[in-house]
Enzyme design. Structure first.
Site, mmCIF file in Angstrom:
data_model
loop_
_atom_site.group_PDB
_atom_site.id
_atom_site.type_symbol
_atom_site.label_atom_id
_atom_site.label_comp_id
_atom_site.label_asym_id
_atom_site.label_seq_id
_atom_site.Cartn_x
_atom_site.Cartn_y
_atom_site.Cartn_z
ATOM 1 N N HIS A 57 1.185 -12.733 0.925
ATOM 2 C CA HIS A 57 2.215 -12.376 1.966
ATOM 3 C C HIS A 57 1.800 -12.366 3.180
ATOM 4 O O HIS A 57 0.692 -12.804 3.423
ATOM 5 C CB HIS A 57 2.319 -10.750 1.757
ATOM 6 C CG HIS A 57 1.415 -9.905 2.075
ATOM 7 N ND1 HIS A 57 0.222 -9.708 1.281
ATOM 8 C CD2 HIS A 57 0.999 -9.198 3.177
ATOM 9 C CE1 HIS A 57 -0.667 -9.133 1.730
ATOM 10 N NE2 HIS A 57 -0.166 -8.539 3.058
ATOM 11 N N ASP A 108 2.391 -10.435 7.047
ATOM 12 C CA ASP A 108 2.479 -8.936 7.569
ATOM 13 C C ASP A 108 3.830 -9.109 8.567
ATOM 14 O O ASP A 108 4.030 -9.933 9.423
ATOM 15 C CB ASP A 108 1.252 -8.552 8.344
ATOM 16 C CG ASP A 108 0.082 -8.264 7.265
ATOM 17 O OD1 ASP A 108 0.180 -8.177 6.016
ATOM 18 O OD2 ASP A 108 -0.955 -8.127 8.039
ATOM 19 N N HIS A 135 -1.633 -14.376 3.302
ATOM 20 C CA HIS A 135 -3.101 -13.779 2.691
ATOM 21 C C HIS A 135 -2.560 -13.082 1.519
ATOM 22 O O HIS A 135 -1.602 -12.575 1.280
ATOM 23 C CB HIS A 135 -3.678 -13.125 3.799
ATOM 24 C CG HIS A 135 -2.816 -11.970 4.275
ATOM 25 N ND1 HIS A 135 -1.844 -12.071 5.465
ATOM 26 C CD2 HIS A 135 -2.930 -10.725 4.360
ATOM 27 C CE1 HIS A 135 -1.492 -10.774 5.939
ATOM 28 N NE2 HIS A 135 -2.255 -9.828 5.074
ATOM 29 N N ARG A 171 -12.276 -1.785 -4.920
ATOM 30 C CA ARG A 171 -12.604 -2.010 -3.434
ATOM 31 C C ARG A 171 -11.508 -1.286 -2.910
ATOM 32 O O ARG A 171 -10.336 -0.700 -3.054
ATOM 33 C CB ARG A 171 -12.195 -3.427 -3.289
ATOM 34 C CG ARG A 171 -11.763 -4.284 -1.919
ATOM 35 C CD ARG A 171 -11.442 -5.560 -1.903
ATOM 36 N NE ARG A 171 -11.447 -6.088 -0.810
ATOM 37 C CZ ARG A 171 -10.320 -6.306 0.189
ATOM 38 N NH1 ARG A 171 -9.299 -5.948 -0.111
ATOM 39 N NH2 ARG A 171 -10.561 -6.577 1.156
#
Ligand SMILES: O=C(O)CCC(=O)C(=O)O
Ligand SMILES: [Fe+2]
Length: 328
Positions: A208, A210, A264, A274
């Protein structure tokens, strides 16, 4: 692997795992890179060092759309406090997370997996809290909420400092973004990526860009963030002292394509969980996003229009289309 605290990702999406696309393995061929590293203490040094530092920020935003900063002014203890808040928030029973408001922030918004996904490629193997940062009354606040607000304020200051360097880099006064990003719409996202031991190469967060002006990301040392550079995915090597900055769609449009909003994604890890937290610098909904130079790549649009279009596309097609929708 069954953890009562994690959302039921496997049971919900197990049918996707029996139809693995044949190109799935190609994702493994990823080089690791160090993002451009910018030492923000240079902004306070000699005139020459300050000018060079500003130039580096502008170049990184135009060439990479991503960079990392050290000496950013966010105290180590505050980052550690945020981390432990995040870990505790996610280590609650799934049922509780799905039901309860978080620290009185509103609107409460907990997300897990990808409700609209119809295949593995559209699935994000993660859970997240979206924390809206509209100003709140000065009432008695829980200490957790106080910490989150303190963190958000420092992130906001940093985002404004960087965006004013970037505005200046285009030849404008540094105040435009400060005036339109009043933080009624800015938000934090707490991300948790549980391990995904079933098969390799599952997205923790699907590819995607941002939908904001700028994002500041604090990630841990597990790794998994990848970005698109020159047509290839590259993995970002975690740096324990750095924050990651990336340009969002609105800055790309406003700068007429000079600053890049780069695609990204996060890859899940088969063994390790994570955590990351992202701050999103957004303008008020009625802010007009319009390039200051001609010919403009994009037609002008308000942030509200952009958000609505993104949401409508996701609903209809399963993915965000974003800026290509607004080409002039
Ligand atoms: O967790 C990460 O590394 C990236 C998160 C991200 O891209 C986002 O929340 O938009
Ligand atoms: Fe992102």
């Amino acid at each position: 692997m069954v953890d009562q605290n994690n959302p039921p990702l496997f049971n919900t999406y197990k049918s996707f795992f029996s139809h693995q696309p044949s190109d799935q393995h190609r994702m493994a061929e990823t080089d690791e890179c160090e993002l451009p590293l910018i030492d923000l203490s240079c902004l306070k040094n000699s005139q020459a060092q300050m000018i060079q530092c500003k130039r580096d920020i502008v170049t990184a935003s135009s060439v990479w759309g991503f960079f990392q900063v050290v000496n950013h002014g966010i105290p180590e203890e505050l980052l550690e406090k945020m981390r432990s808040i995040m870990v505790n928030v996610f280590r609650r029973p799934f049922e509780t997370k799905a039901k309860e408001r978080l620290f009185d922030f509103s609107p409460h918004s907990y997300r897990w997996g990808t409700p609209s996904a119809t295949s593995l490629k559209q699935l994000s193997w993660s859970e997240a809290y979206h924390i809206a940062l509209s100003p709140s009354p000065q009432q008695e606040k829980q200490s957790t909420r106080q910490t989150i607000e303190e963190f958000a304020t420092l992130m906001s200051n940093l985002a404004h400092q960087l965006s004013s360097v970037l505005s200046e880099g285009l030849g404008y006064e540094g105040t435009y973004l400060k005036d339109s990003c009043t933080c009624n719409t800015c938000y934090l996202r707490l991300n948790h990526y549980p391990p995904c031991p079933i098969i390799d190469e599952v997205f923790g967060l699907i590819p995607h860009t941002d939908s904001d002006f700028m994002t500041i990301l604090v990630q841990d040392q597990v790794g998994g963030l990848q970005l698109m550079k020159d047509g290839r995915w590259i993995a970002v090597k975690p740096n324990p002292n750095a924050l990651i900055i990336n340009i969002g769609d609105l800055f790309q449009a406003w700068s007429n394509g000079v600053y890049k909003s780069v695609e990204h994604r996060v890859m899940s890890n088969p063994h390790l969980e994570r955590f990351s937290v992202a701050y999103f610098l957004c303008p008020s909904y009625d802010t007009m996003i319009q390039s200051q130079t001609e010919p403009s790549m994009y037609r002008k649009f308000t942030f509200k229009e952009f958000r609505q279009q993104v949401q409508a596309d996701v609903k209809l097609t399963g993915h965000k289309i974003g800026l290509p929708r607004f080409l002039a």
